[in-house]
Design an enzyme around this catalytic site. Sequence first.
Site, PDB file in Angstrom:
ATOM      1  N   SER A 118      65.471  21.685  32.415  1.00 19.00           N
ATOM      2  CA  SER A 118      64.658  22.121  33.554  1.00 19.00           C
ATOM      3  C   SER A 118      64.009  20.912  34.243  1.00 19.00           C
ATOM      4  O   SER A 118      64.716  20.050  34.745  1.00 19.00           O
ATOM      5  CB  SER A 118      63.628  23.157  33.083  1.00 19.00           C
ATOM      6  N   ASP A 172      70.051  32.601  35.599  1.00 15.90           N
ATOM      7  CA  ASP A 172      68.787  31.852  35.654  1.00 15.90           C
ATOM      8  C   ASP A 172      67.973  32.304  36.867  1.00 15.90           C
ATOM      9  O   ASP A 172      68.415  32.165  38.006  1.00 15.90           O
ATOM     10  CB  ASP A 172      69.081  30.354  35.743  1.00 15.90           C
ATOM     11  N   HIS A 203      67.158  31.294  31.967  1.00 13.73           N
ATOM     12  CA  HIS A 203      66.637  29.924  31.934  1.00 13.73           C
ATOM     13  C   HIS A 203      66.350  29.555  30.483  1.00 13.73           C
ATOM     14  O   HIS A 203      65.205  29.588  30.018  1.00 13.73           O
ATOM     15  CB  HIS A 203      65.363  29.859  32.782  1.00 13.73           C
TER      16      HIS A 203
END
Length: 222
Positions: A118, A172, A203
């Site tokens: 991320s 996601d 995610h």
Amino acid sequence: MSESANLSLIELETGPGPRAAIVLMHGLGADGNDFVPLVDELDLGAVGPVRFVFPNAPSIPVTINGGYVMPAWYDIAPDRAREDEAGLRHSRAAIEAVLAREAARGIPPERTVLAGFSQGCAMALLTGLRHGQRLAGIVGMSGYLPLAGTLAAERSEANQATPIFLAHGRQDDVIALERSLATRDALQALGYRVQWHDYPMGHSVCAQEVADLNRWLLDVLA
């Protein structure tokens, strides 16, 4: 726990005298402990002892979360269009210090993998592609390429041929798959060697991703 520059670090070694290093940055609101379990999930015995380094991001106010102070590598605006260039470059300098520390301790850049999830993925790409010495590889999980418009001018020739592992979840809802696909396409357009993976997940990280990453790490650290 140790420190490098202004970052605290979590370190684990799979044996004495590590021959390779994996530096892995966490995502927004997390800390280095987030990916510590990965050490036991990977089987890198063929590489020899490996040092895992998990830097902790500083705690800063994050605009998209109402200014709440949390661990973050950089700020995120509500519309996500305006990038926090100052914050990105500040964190890049801190991660460069971590890489320099590994080199000083005897693990050269070409035996070091820079990875992230991320926001940590953004930092791995931002730092790794501009790093002045060749790295073993760059890993970007569930993230994107920040400051994309400056990469062509700022990239390091040393890492032009460095293998890149990119992975993303097809469901996601934090960072859209399309943003990661755009990252892949931008890197390939600049001639980078990208190994792309997408998975039926949100995610997060899944078992198949870990298995694919394991194979890739064995290859780049062989």
